[in-house]
Scaffold this active site. Structure first.
Site, mmCIF file in Angstrom:
data_model
loop_
_atom_site.group_PDB
_atom_site.id
_atom_site.type_symbol
_atom_site.label_atom_id
_atom_site.label_comp_id
_atom_site.label_asym_id
_atom_site.label_seq_id
_atom_site.Cartn_x
_atom_site.Cartn_y
_atom_site.Cartn_z
ATOM 1 N N TRP A 1 3.127 17.533 -8.602
ATOM 2 C CA TRP A 1 4.143 16.489 -8.434
ATOM 3 C C TRP A 1 3.916 15.974 -7.013
ATOM 4 O O TRP A 1 4.175 16.675 -6.040
ATOM 5 C CB TRP A 1 5.537 17.074 -8.589
ATOM 6 C CG TRP A 1 6.629 16.060 -8.558
ATOM 7 C CD1 TRP A 1 7.111 15.341 -9.606
ATOM 8 C CD2 TRP A 1 7.401 15.654 -7.415
ATOM 9 N NE1 TRP A 1 8.118 14.509 -9.189
ATOM 10 C CE2 TRP A 1 8.315 14.670 -7.850
ATOM 11 C CE3 TRP A 1 7.391 15.995 -6.066
ATOM 12 C CZ2 TRP A 1 9.222 14.059 -6.996
ATOM 13 C CZ3 TRP A 1 8.292 15.377 -5.201
ATOM 14 C CH2 TRP A 1 9.190 14.421 -5.681
ATOM 15 N N GLY B 1 4.983 22.873 -2.423
ATOM 16 C CA GLY B 1 5.863 22.792 -1.254
ATOM 17 C C GLY B 1 5.404 21.656 -0.347
ATOM 18 O O GLY B 1 4.658 20.770 -0.776
ATOM 19 N N GLU C 1 17.413 8.639 -16.319
ATOM 20 C CA GLU C 1 16.237 9.452 -15.995
ATOM 21 C C GLU C 1 15.219 9.515 -17.124
ATOM 22 O O GLU C 1 14.023 9.660 -16.852
ATOM 23 C CB GLU C 1 16.622 10.856 -15.517
ATOM 24 C CG GLU C 1 17.230 11.746 -16.554
ATOM 25 C CD GLU C 1 17.648 13.100 -15.992
ATOM 26 O OE1 GLU C 1 17.016 13.581 -15.051
ATOM 27 O OE2 GLU C 1 18.611 13.675 -16.522
ATOM 28 N N LYS D 1 11.021 19.279 -12.833
ATOM 29 C CA LYS D 1 12.167 20.105 -13.233
ATOM 30 C C LYS D 1 12.777 20.845 -12.051
ATOM 31 O O LYS D 1 13.985 20.935 -11.933
ATOM 32 C CB LYS D 1 11.688 21.105 -14.287
ATOM 33 C CG LYS D 1 12.771 21.989 -14.847
ATOM 34 C CD LYS D 1 13.576 21.249 -15.861
ATOM 35 C CE LYS D 1 14.760 22.031 -16.362
ATOM 36 N NZ LYS D 1 15.821 21.142 -16.832
HETATM 37 C C1 F6R Z 1 18.874 15.983 -14.244
HETATM 38 C C2 F6R Z 1 18.444 17.203 -13.607
HETATM 39 C C3 F6R Z 1 18.513 17.276 -12.128
HETATM 40 C C4 F6R Z 1 18.887 18.698 -11.687
HETATM 41 C C5 F6R Z 1 18.786 18.812 -10.161
HETATM 42 C C6 F6R Z 1 19.219 20.161 -9.680
HETATM 43 O O1 F6R Z 1 18.791 16.071 -15.619
HETATM 44 O O2 F6R Z 1 18.018 18.125 -14.244
HETATM 45 O O3 F6R Z 1 19.387 16.347 -11.614
HETATM 46 O O4 F6R Z 1 20.180 18.980 -12.112
HETATM 47 O O5 F6R Z 1 17.465 18.578 -9.778
HETATM 48 O O6 F6R Z 1 18.434 21.179 -10.218
HETATM 49 P P1 F6R Z 1 18.933 22.659 -10.270
HETATM 50 O O7 F6R Z 1 20.090 22.720 -11.182
HETATM 51 O O8 F6R Z 1 17.747 23.431 -10.784
HETATM 52 O O9 F6R Z 1 19.294 23.043 -8.876
#
Ligand code: F6R
Length: 611
Positions: A73, A100, A491, A606
């Site tokens: 990414w 990172g 998104e 993700k």
């Molecule tokens: C949207 C989505 C993101 C995550 C965000 C936080 O569908 O998945 O907005 O919610 O990147 O990620 P976490 O929950 O892993 O801290």
């Protein structure tokens, strides 16, 4: 945010690396690459997905029992063949895959350029590869020491696997800020950014901690910190199973995960609600319960969808436990100078448990005496390990980049927490406490009923699939759901969408409404119902198209809206868990009809392990 996989052992590395990269593709998917390291090193890498890498490697030499792979990414440098990982140092001594950001890379790069180093990519990772090599060649130290010395000069975050051409059977792994898991087999080791590439080979894993370095050969694992102090590996057993990581007959992971919600919500409250529905028991926070009961304020830190869950939590904690709540974007909170009192309770919500901003926010709180709880989905993740206590959501691995089941599980945990605190603080009457437990238990069955409406929701998707904008409005507990619905649409379908508290519409957004604007109106069956009717009328008066989410049997809104989607009647406290389901389904089908890549939307990843 970038996926790393590596292997050392007796098996052929290539299929393990490719399968691992496919599992990790949700973390980033703009380019992919591998290095096969036995004897002569072969590097294959390209812009695109793992399948493009497979096409590139076809008919090439893919032998070797040691290797590393990467799915990217992009942070530094556009997605391209030359910016894809693994990166090789200028004199060919070191190969590096990295997840990172090296924040001081430009300073280090200039220093290396002054020493004659030339760069073949625009990445920060290549700077690190050259820094390690420069130390190795000039100081004539071992590869491992060169890595440790280089890392002491690095500012930023890294999950790294490194190999040195002179030590072909050895992999060096290091971590700061970005996750790295080592799977331990019989005379073999597997390394990856999360456990999904590892589960089918072993259930014994070691999570690297920040500033730890592991030197791994087929027969040995030597763990130390950057200062060369030996560390004892804490080997854990993982419970993730291989069945959790396939599509189970669904066309996309996102659709599978939407349909899993009746089960995942049950998994979230399983064993935590007494069979006779008399009480909720949250073992993970028992030890800190006195502090929670006496908390003067709750601060919730999170990002994205998890932040929306936090907003739902705000309503629930304030209403039922009578504790004031602030919900903060972790990315803002970490750079403010927030006032945190010893009797504050800080809750970090994160599906992955690895989000860089959320992690940094709790590290900031750790400097104070406040109590920190985690609500995470991924067991053993950084946030779950760095908080004082917490409650896992148990939603199972979520692979679709757009979060669905993790969101409803987070809300389920927040609901249980609010009810427990309300009951213990005696701000929630026992009858209501029991009634709300009963309402929560009914949610999975009610979601099943909503899922049966999928064809109807799909037909609505077909009407609006070509719009350029959409508005979502809700009140009270349904306001965060409006935000979440809009996020889901934008998104995965790239349609511009915004969520608002319904009453805010007339303070600006209503200017956008014309006959081309769909407005998703989330109508609760509580005191806000009449007010939502007025808001819908305001939209209709400007010729907007209204898609209303209403309680089953509603007659009034049906007459005004262009489309209605019914959800089963429920107490308002659990209404977010139901109202979000049709919005997830609608977004999914619109994205599919627009031929978007639902599970891997453009520009997203993700697990956001960089800030
Ligand atoms: C949207 C989505 C993101 C995550 C965000 C936080 O569908 O998945 O907005 O919610 O990147 O990620 P976490 O929950 O892993 O801290």
């Amino acid at each position: 945010m970038c996926g790393i996989v590596a292997y050392v052992g007796d098996r052929t590395a290539y299929p393990i690396l490719i399968k691992g990269l496919q599992r990790l593709e949700y973390r980033g998917y703009d380019s992919a690459g591998i290095a096969l390291l036995n004897g002569e090193t072969h590097v294959y890498k390209c812009k695109g997905k793992v399948k493009d890498l497979q096409a590139l490697a076809k008919d090439k030499d893919i032998s070797g029992t040691v290797g590393m792979g990467h799915t990217r990414w992009a942070t530094h440098g556009e997605p391209s063949d030359r910016n894809a990982h693994p990166h090789q140092s200028m004199n060919g001594k070191f190969f590096v895959v990295h997840n990172g950001i090296i924040e001081n890379y430009s300073h280090l790069k200039k220093e290396l350029q002054n020493r004659g180093y030339k760069f073949a990519s625009d990445t920060d990772t290549e700077v690190l590869a050259n820094l390690i090599e420069n130390i190795y060649l000039e100081q004539k130290v071992s590869a491992e020491l060169a890595v440790r010395l280089a890392l002491t000069r690095v500012v930023g975050a890294y999950g790294l696997v490194i190999s040195c051409e002179d030590e072909p059977g050895t992999l060096i792994a290091a971590r700061k800020g970005s996750p790295l898991v080592i799977g331990i087999g019989e005379h073999e080791y597997f390394l990856a950014s999360d456990a999904t590439p590892i589960v089918e080979y072993t259930d014994k894993v070691l999570y690297l901690n920040d500033e730890e370095v592991a030197v791994i050969t087929r027969d040995s694992l030597d763990l130390k910190n950057l200062l060369n102090d030996s560390k004892t590996p804490e080997i854990q057993k993982i419970t993730l199973s291989i069945d959790h990581i396939d599509k189970g007959g669904y066309e996309h992971f996102m659709l599978k995960e939407i349909h899993e919600q009746p089960l995942t919500i049950q998994d979230t409250f399983r064993g935590r609600i007494a069979m006779d529905e008399s009480k909720i028991f949250l073992g993970g926070i028992l030890d800190v319960m006195p502090k929670l009961i006496n908390a003067k304020r709750i601060i919730i830190v999170a990002c994205g969808t998890s932040w929306h869950a936090g907003l739902v939590g705000e309503y629930l904690f304030e209403q039922y436990a009578r504790i004031p709540v602030e919900v903060e974007y972790a990315s803002e909170f970490r750079y403010r100078d927030p006032i945190i009192y010893p009797d504050d309770l800080v809750i970090a919500i994160s599906q992955s448990g690895e989000t860089a901003d959320t992690l940094a926010a709790i590290r900031k709180v750790k400097e104070t005496q406040a109590t920190i709880l985690g609500i995470c989905n991924v067991a053993g993740s950084s946030i779950s390990r760095e908080t004082d206590a917490g409650v896992y959501t148990h939603a199972g691995i979520e692979i679709g980049v757009a979060s669905t089941k993790a969101f409803t599980s987070q809300i389920t945990v927040l609901t249980m927490m609010a009810l427990v605190l309300g009951s213990k603080r005696q701000t929630l009457a026992p009858e209501l406490y029991h009634h709300l437990i009963h309402e929560l238990i009914q949610v999975p069955k009610k979601i099943e009923e909503i899922l049966k409406e999928e064809e109807k929701i799909k037909a609505i998707a077909a009407v609006y699939k070509d719009v350029s904008n959409a508005l979502y409005m809700g009140r009270g507990l349904l306001f965060p759901v409006a935000l979440e619905g809009a996020l889901k649409l934008k998104e995965i379908s790239y349609i511009h969408a915004e969520g608002y508290p319904a009453a805010e519409m007339k303070h600006g957004p209503i200017a956008l409404i014309d006959e081309n604007m769909p407005v998703l109106a989330l109508a609760g069956n509580d005191t806000s119902y009449e007010k939502m009717i007025s808001n819908i009328q305001e939209v209709k008066a400007r010729k907007g198209k209204v898609i209303a989410i209403v309680s089953r049997g509603d007659k009034t809104i049906r007459k005004m809206a262009d489309h209605v989607i019914e959800i089963p009647e429920c107490h308002e406290a659990v209404s977010p868990l139901l109202a979000v389901i049709p919005l997830q389904i609608l977004s999914y089908h619109i994205a599919v009809m627009r031929e978007c890549n639902v599970d891997q939307p453009r520009n997203l990843a993700k697990s956001v392990t960089v800030e």
